[in-house]
Design a protein around this motif. Structure first.
Motif, short mmCIF file in Angstrom:
data_model
loop_
_atom_site.label_atom_id
_atom_site.label_comp_id
_atom_site.label_asym_id
_atom_site.label_seq_id
_atom_site.Cartn_x
_atom_site.Cartn_y
_atom_site.Cartn_z
N ASP A 1 0.84 -1.10 0.06
CA ASP A 1 -0.08 -0.14 -0.07
C ASP A 1 0.92 1.03 0.07
N LEU A 2 2.07 1.25 0.81
CA LEU A 2 2.84 2.48 0.83
C LEU A 2 3.31 2.77 -0.62
N LEU A 3 4.12 1.75 -1.19
CA LEU A 3 4.70 1.82 -2.40
C LEU A 3 3.53 2.37 -3.56
N LYS A 4 2.34 1.77 -3.49
CA LYS A 4 1.27 2.27 -4.32
C LYS A 4 1.13 3.77 -4.25
N ASP A 5 1.26 4.17 -2.90
CA ASP A 5 0.78 5.72 -2.76
C ASP A 5 1.92 6.52 -2.98
N TYR A 6 3.32 5.97 -2.69
CA TYR A 6 4.51 6.86 -3.04
C TYR A 6 5.35 6.56 -3.98
N SER A 7 5.05 5.43 -4.69
CA SER A 7 5.70 4.96 -5.84
C SER A 7 7.16 4.25 -5.62
N LYS A 8 8.05 5.17 -4.93
CA LYS A 8 9.43 4.79 -4.18
C LYS A 8 9.67 5.38 -3.07
N LEU A 9 10.51 4.87 -2.25
CA LEU A 9 10.86 5.54 -0.90
C LEU A 9 12.24 5.93 -0.80
N THR A 10 12.63 6.59 0.00
CA THR A 10 13.89 7.30 -0.04
C THR A 10 14.76 6.11 0.78
N ALA B 1 14.84 -24.02 -1.61
CA ALA B 1 14.73 -22.86 -0.71
C ALA B 1 15.54 -22.95 0.38
N ASP B 2 16.25 -22.09 0.87
CA ASP B 2 16.87 -21.99 2.27
C ASP B 2 17.09 -20.29 2.50
N ALA B 3 17.83 -20.28 3.53
CA ALA B 3 17.66 -18.79 4.15
C ALA B 3 17.86 -17.95 3.24
N ARG B 4 18.89 -18.18 2.26
CA ARG B 4 19.50 -17.25 1.06
C ARG B 4 18.25 -16.84 0.20
N SER B 5 17.44 -17.88 0.09
CA SER B 5 16.38 -17.63 -0.79
C SER B 5 15.62 -16.54 -0.23
N ASP B 6 15.35 -16.24 1.00
CA ASP B 6 14.69 -15.20 1.72
C ASP B 6 15.46 -14.00 1.24
N ILE B 7 16.58 -13.89 1.37
CA ILE B 7 17.72 -12.91 1.30
C ILE B 7 17.40 -12.42 -0.05
N TYR B 8 17.44 -13.26 -1.11
CA TYR B 8 17.23 -12.71 -2.26
C TYR B 8 15.77 -11.79 -2.64
N ALA B 9 14.79 -12.67 -2.13
CA ALA B 9 13.39 -11.76 -1.89
C ALA B 9 13.29 -10.43 -1.40
N LEU B 10 14.34 -10.39 -0.20
CA LEU B 10 14.46 -8.88 0.43
C LEU B 10 15.25 -7.95 -0.74
N GLY B 11 16.33 -8.60 -1.35
CA GLY B 11 16.83 -7.62 -2.33
C GLY B 11 16.04 -7.26 -3.39
N ILE B 12 15.14 -8.34 -3.87
CA ILE B 12 14.07 -7.66 -4.96
C ILE B 12 13.34 -6.46 -4.35
N MET B 13 12.92 -6.69 -2.95
CA MET B 13 11.99 -5.87 -2.45
C MET B 13 12.85 -4.40 -2.16
N MET B 14 14.06 -4.52 -1.97
CA MET B 14 14.74 -3.34 -1.56
C MET B 14 14.87 -2.57 -2.79
N TYR B 15 15.11 -3.32 -4.09
CA TYR B 15 15.14 -2.66 -5.42
C TYR B 15 13.84 -1.93 -5.64
N GLU B 16 12.84 -2.63 -5.32
CA GLU B 16 11.48 -2.07 -5.66
C GLU B 16 11.11 -0.84 -4.70
N MET B 17 11.68 -0.88 -3.54
CA MET B 17 11.48 0.30 -2.53
C MET B 17 12.35 1.52 -3.01
N GLY C 1 10.77 2.05 -7.34
CA GLY C 1 9.27 2.14 -7.48
C GLY C 1 8.75 1.05 -8.65
N GLU C 2 9.66 0.09 -8.76
CA GLU C 2 9.49 -1.01 -9.82
C GLU C 2 10.10 -2.13 -9.68
N GLN C 3 9.60 -3.16 -10.05
CA GLN C 3 10.46 -4.50 -10.04
C GLN C 3 11.56 -4.58 -11.06
#
Length: 637
Positions: free
Chosen positions: A105-114, A193-209, A212-214
């Motif tokens: 929801d936050l990303l929809k409202d602000y597109s990207k974050l600082t 999947a192991d813990a490093r798979s979660d890390i990859y997902a977080l990296g994608i989330m950081m990129y999106e934050m 503003g895009e995947q």
């Protein structure tokens, strides 16, 4: 009138303890409702598995696994699980209720974050995930929808529906689980999947934050999966030049295709993020990045960690002896510094070449190096905005997004934003509004007004209409209307106006009251009253109110005006004397007064013979419609 069917779960008492109030969200496996724990008198979120999945042992075991996984965690950045059980054929999970929004929801409202906002959110997410990894749990479905941002500032990870023990890192043998946009290469190619798979997902989330895009998009899921398996994630600064190089390197580290090249778990990444935070928030400290060694932070918040660095399957003591290897933070800072120095040399080379060509002044004054301000184009048509930007010597790239405040087809914004300075020839992304997002509507008829407003929080709920009803108790919602006053359907645009029609109970009964008394009673509940034309009544005495009515059949609402039906008593009239008049003349006179006339002679003689007797006698008051008998001969009474 057509009404939206109510959710059968609303109002249901589950396991004799949890009273369902409203629906919060619906997912692929379950629906989440707001409920009241009647035993402890608190609000909770209750997750109920979809009925069509209840007979599938695989889904049921996964549902129970979520409860067990989350219950093993006690961390301020993980949603608490209170209870899990079975009510009839319905499996449910009771969790902490967090009023607020999701990261999506936050990303929809602000597109990207600082960068600073991104770091703050990632610190909380990594803190909670570090606790999960320490407990041997891999989340496997990290995405912005599962990061909850509470109204009071708390940030928590939820939805451990796909979580598994860290040792269960073999292929699932099923279709890939999780959201495709955040799946690691090893999950796509091998289902591992192991813990490093979660890390990859977080990296994608950081990129999106940060952008503003995947990083990977496509028309079909397999296209996106292919890119995850074969392509490298680009640096966020390639899309958003304001992203610091240190965060670039951290994202690239977290999203390395080979799991061995990523942080080993969330704790390792959190440690590096805390070090990078110092470089980002205080760029002057970046000089430390080129030193041969750098000490890791002496500790994390005791709520998020113990005294040791955690890895799955073992621990590494925080204090070591012997030679100190350069930390990964040092390497990240050194890479960033190297990129910056390379950029400086390239810039110096350009300036030197321009100077040698005698064009330094032209380059920075009117040439490609000059700065222009991005025009303000919000609300303009695509054609007008494009012409204005290109007229300012800027290139235009088109994109679309939902916007509740800008009409469909108009420009809802630009990147960079209007007013910012950019180089001539730069590309400006023009966002064309798709109009408001169309959202599902929860049926609120039968709920309290507060519960209805909460269920419709995604929309703009204005002042309620107060309507009188003898069937719906006061304070309960009768209906919800759209902006045109029509009943809501199953879907409605976000943030658009909704009006609730709320019962204020029945109209006061004023029958038999005086006009003044009835008027006062109606005014006390917000209604106006005017007396109508008096009318005859056999039931109500003269000058009393028969009823309060509305001219039309429309519902009666507060501030409406009602008409009082006032009695003028029974409709009676005195019988006149007709003795001596012809039968015909007497009949005409009596019927004109509303009486029914009965004579004792044949009709053809009525114009000749006269009335000698009448019953009742003259002067007697009768209701109109009563019978008066007239006689030529002696009636014999």
């Amino acid at each position: 009138m057509t009404t939206t069917p109510s959710d059968p779960m609303l109002g249901r008492l589950i396991d004799g303890r949890y009273q369902v109030r409203s629906r919060i969200a619906r997912g692929g496996m379950a629906t989440v409702y707001l409920a009241t724990d009647l035993r402890l008198e608190r609000r909770v979120a209750i997750k109920i598995m979809h009925g069509h999945l209840a007979d599938d042992n695989t889904f049921k075991s996964r549902f129970v696994q979520e409860a067990r996984s989350a219950a093993r965690l006690a961390h301020p950045n993980v949603v608490n699980v209170f209870d899990q059980g079975q009510d009839s054929d319905m499996a449910y999970l009771v969790m902490e209720y967090l009023p607020g929004i999701t990261l999506r929801d936050l990303l929809k409202d602000y597109s990207k974050l600082t960068p600073e906002q991104t770091i703050d959110i990632m610190e909380a997410v990594l803190g909670g995930l570090a606790a999960a990894h320490k407990a041997g749990i891999v989340h496997r479905d990290l995405k912005p929808e599962n990061v909850l941002l509470a109204d009071d500032g708390r940030i928590k990870i939820g939805d451990f529906g796909l979580a598994r023990a860290a040792s269960a890192n073999t292929a699932t043998g099923q279709a890939l689980l999780g959201t495709i946009a955040y799946l690691s290469p090893e999950l796509v190619t091998r289902g591992v999947a192991d813990a490093r798979s979660d890390i990859y997902a977080l990296g994608i989330m950081m990129y999106e934050m940060l952008t503003g895009e995947q990083p990977f998009v496509g028309e079909a899921p397999m296209q996106i999966a292919y890119q995850h398996a074969n392509d490298s994630v680009p640096m966020p600064s390639s899309k958003n030049p304001t992203v610091p190089r240190e965060l670039d390197e951290l994202v690239l580290w977290a999203t390395a295709k080979d799991p061995e090249d990523r942080p080993r778990d969330a704790r390792a990444m959190l440690d590096q993020l805390l070090d990078v935070e110092k470089l980002v928030r205080d760029p002057a400290t970046a000089v430390a990045g080129i030193q041969p060694t750098m000490l890791l932070p002496n500790g994390i918040d005791p709520l998020t960690a113990d005294a040791e660095t955690q890895i799955l399957g073992g621990t590494v003591p925080k204090h070591r002896t012997g030679p100190v290897e350069p930390s990964s933070t040092t390497r990240l800072a050194a890479k960033a510094a190297s990129r910056k120095h390379k950029g400086y040399w390239l810039f110096a080379l350009v300036v030197l070449l321009a100077a040698l060509a005698g064009g330094t002044g032209w380059y920075f004054g009117a040439g490609p190096g000059s700065q222009v301000s991005v025009p303000q184009v919000v609300g303009k048509t695509k054609e007008d905005a494009t012409a204005l930007l290109e007229g300012t010597e800027l290139a235009v790239s088109l994109s679309e997004r939902n916007d509740a405040d800008v009409p469909e087809g108009a420009v809802s914004g630009t990147y960079p934003a209007g007013g910012q300075s950019v180089r001539k020839g730069s590309t400006v992304t023009l966002f064309i509004s798709l109009g408001p997002a169309i959202l599902p509507v929860t049926a609120v008829a039968g709920l309290s007004e507060d519960a209805a407003r909460q269920a419709l929080a995604a929309f703009t709920v204005g002042d309620s209409i107060r309507e009188f009803s003898s069937e719906v108790p006061a304070g309960i919602v009768i209906a919800a209307l759209d902006k045109d006053g029509n009943p809501l359907g199953e879907q409605y645009p976000e943030k658009q106006k909704i009006t609730l029609v709320v019962s204020v109970g029945p109209i006061p009964d004023v029958a038999g009251k005086s006009v003044a008394g009835a008027t006062a009673m109606l005014q006390s509940v917000g209604l106006s009253a005017v007396p109508g034309e008096p009318e005859f009544s056999d039931e109500f005495p003269k000058d009393t109110v028969i009823a309060a009515v509305r001219a039309s059949n429309a519902p009666v609402r507060v501030s409406d005006t009602l008409t009082l039906r006032v009695s003028k008593g029974q409709d009676v009239v005195a019988v006149p004397t007709v003795i001596g008049k012809t039968i015909a003349a007497a009949r005409t006179e009596l019927e004109a007064l509303g009486f029914v006339v009965v004579a004792d002679i044949p009709g053809f003689t009525e114009g000749v013979l006269t009335v000698n007797y009448q019953r009742p006698d003259a002067g007697k008051e009768l209701k109109r419609g009563s019978t008066v008998k007239i006689y030529f001969g002696n009636p014999g009474d």
